[in-house]
Design a protein around this motif. Structure first.
Motif, PDB file in Angstrom:
ATOM      1  N   LYS A  75      93.112  74.977  32.630  1.00  0.00           N
ATOM      2  CA  LYS A  75      93.855  74.546  33.815  1.00  0.00           C
ATOM      3  C   LYS A  75      93.084  74.937  35.074  1.00  0.00           C
ATOM      4  O   LYS A  75      92.701  76.085  35.250  1.00  0.00           O
ATOM      5  N   GLY A  76      92.848  73.945  35.921  1.00  0.00           N
ATOM      6  CA  GLY A  76      92.067  74.200  37.126  1.00  0.00           C
ATOM      7  C   GLY A  76      90.570  74.202  36.870  1.00  0.00           C
ATOM      8  O   GLY A  76      89.800  74.586  37.745  1.00  0.00           O
ATOM      9  N   ASP A 125      91.626  78.133  37.123  1.00  0.00           N
ATOM     10  CA  ASP A 125      91.644  77.800  38.553  1.00  0.00           C
ATOM     11  C   ASP A 125      91.263  78.993  39.425  1.00  0.00           C
ATOM     12  O   ASP A 125      91.021  78.835  40.621  1.00  0.00           O
ATOM     13  N   ASP A 151     101.499  65.014  36.096  1.00  0.00           N
ATOM     14  CA  ASP A 151     102.001  66.169  36.832  1.00  0.00           C
ATOM     15  C   ASP A 151     103.408  66.517  36.326  1.00  0.00           C
ATOM     16  O   ASP A 151     104.299  65.649  36.340  1.00  0.00           O
ATOM     17  N   ASP A 160      90.993  63.113  37.751  1.00  0.00           N
ATOM     18  CA  ASP A 160      91.087  61.667  37.594  1.00  0.00           C
ATOM     19  C   ASP A 160      90.617  61.271  36.193  1.00  0.00           C
ATOM     20  O   ASP A 160      89.494  61.601  35.797  1.00  0.00           O
ATOM     21  N   ASP A 187      94.259  68.929  33.522  1.00  0.00           N
ATOM     22  CA  ASP A 187      95.445  69.086  34.359  1.00  0.00           C
ATOM     23  C   ASP A 187      95.593  67.858  35.249  1.00  0.00           C
ATOM     24  O   ASP A 187      94.749  66.954  35.239  1.00  0.00           O
ATOM     25  N   TRP A 188      96.660  67.819  36.026  1.00  0.00           N
ATOM     26  CA  TRP A 188      97.013  66.613  36.774  1.00  0.00           C
ATOM     27  C   TRP A 188      96.115  66.371  37.991  1.00  0.00           C
ATOM     28  O   TRP A 188      96.205  65.318  38.620  1.00  0.00           O
ATOM     29  N   THR A 189      95.239  67.317  38.320  1.00  0.00           N
ATOM     30  CA  THR A 189      94.364  67.132  39.485  1.00  0.00           C
ATOM     31  C   THR A 189      93.097  66.344  39.132  1.00  0.00           C
ATOM     32  O   THR A 189      92.324  66.010  40.024  1.00  0.00           O
TER      33      THR A 189
END
Length: 358
Positions: free
Chosen positions: A260-261, A219, A303, A284, A280-282
């Protein structure tokens, strides 16, 4: 190596490996990053008696902590060896301490590119054999219940800790190095890549059945920086492990990359050769599948903060997530590691809901 018997018990639950390789599964497999860790009272009891890195370096303790979540949660389809990504900087001669409330601290981080020459690459993996010993011991103790995952930090992520002196929300020192010392940066990333390849091969030889590479600091990289400072080394790790396992006449193991990110670079990640890409949870799930295609397994991506909701809400969110990913080439997980204060019943709700979803 102290633990040399590689005649492991037969594997009884191979859902994780089947999903990673693209085979059919009866249920979606599920495991959780950091599932052996601080949210468990039984882990806290071990830590009350032993320093964090003492647990990492003692195969019997690392094995015990690895098995703890399997005893508590019957729906877990994998275990991950208890260790830490920062054992590699330690093996290179750097001091890493775990400070309560702060996390990992390097009393003497890299302050000047010339200090790269002080890193002790020769023999680094031989100083990490305790991880291999823990893997071999755990493979026996787990009695084939589920597969055992080995792991490493990715070069850029490790480098960030080594320069920053610990975790950083800005990574300002590392970003300064990226601008000022690009040649030295690539020298360090190459060194870390060589050690990581041998480290992962050692883990596979010791009994790890899947290997995950954590690029936890993606990220902090733009897409262009990811292409320059992360992707080439991740690709080299994947191809290097394959080649060395072949040369050593060892069975190939599937590998996962988790950036991640790194949602801005999913198409790049799809070219790196890994069987599984962690999300990661961001990200879709439906969009990720469109970008990555049908021939790579996806892993993730609830998340971790959702595990603080009620069990009923967790079940609803989890089932929706699984339905969005689908049953084929999917491994359920969180979008990052489970956090220390997570209620124990939340893990029960999450893992049960995955198996009930499809």
């Amino acid at each position: 190596m102290q633990y040399t018997n590689k005649n492991f018990p037969a594997l009884k639950n191979d859902r994780l490996l089947r999903a990673a390789r693209g085979d059919e599964v009866d249920k979606v497999p599920v495991w959780v990053m950091r599932q052996a860790g601080r949210y468990l009272p039984e882990f806290q009891a071990v830590r009350a008696k032993h320093d964090f890195f003492t647990v990492c370096r003692t195969p019997e303790l690392a094995c015990e902590v690895t098995l703890q979540p399997l005893r508590r949660y019957e729906h877990l389809d994998a275990s991950i060896i208890f260790s830490d990504i920062l054992v590699i900087p330690q093996a290179l001669g750097m001091t890493v301490e775990m400070h309560p409330g702060l996390g990992p601290v390097f009393p003497e981080p890299l302050k000047d590119p010339k200090e790269i020459n002080n890193l002790q690459e020769d023999g680094a993996v031989s100083r990490l054999t305790y991880v291999g010993d823990a893997i071999t011991l755990t493979r026996h103790k787990i009695e084939g219940k589920v597969p055992l995952i080995g792991f490493t930090g990715a070069p850029f992520t490790l480098m960030g800790y080594m320069i920053e002196g610990g975790g950083s929300k800005t990574m300002s020192k590392t970003k300064e190095w990226l601008e000022k010392y690009p040649k030295d940066i690539h020298k360090l990333l190459s060194l870390l890549t060589r050690v990581i390849i041998d480290y992962l091969v050692m883990q596979a030889e010791s009994g790890a059945q899947l290997l995950q590479v954590f690029e936890s600091s993606a990220d902090h990289l733009t897409r262009e920086q990811f292409m320059e400072f992360s992707a080439p080394y991740l690709k080299e790790i994947r191809s290097g492990v394959t080649q060395k396992l072949n040369n050593n006449k060892l069975e190939q193991v599937p590998m996962t990359v988790f950036a991640k990110g790194g949602g801005h670079s999913l198409d790049i990640q799809a070219t790196l050769g890994y069987e599984t890409i962690g999300l990661d949870w961001t990200v879709d799930p439906i969009e990720a599948r469109k970008i990555i295609g049908a021939n790579i397994t996806l892993q993730g991506n609830l998340d971790p903060q959702d595990l603080y909701k009620s069990p009923e809400e967790i079940r609803t969110l989890t089932k929706q997530m699984v339905q969005n990913f689908g049953k084929h080439r999917y491994i359920a997980n969180l979008g990052h590691g489970i956090t220390p204060q997570t209620p124990l019943e939340s893990m029960t709700a999450f893992t049960e809901a995955v198996h009930e979803a499809l």
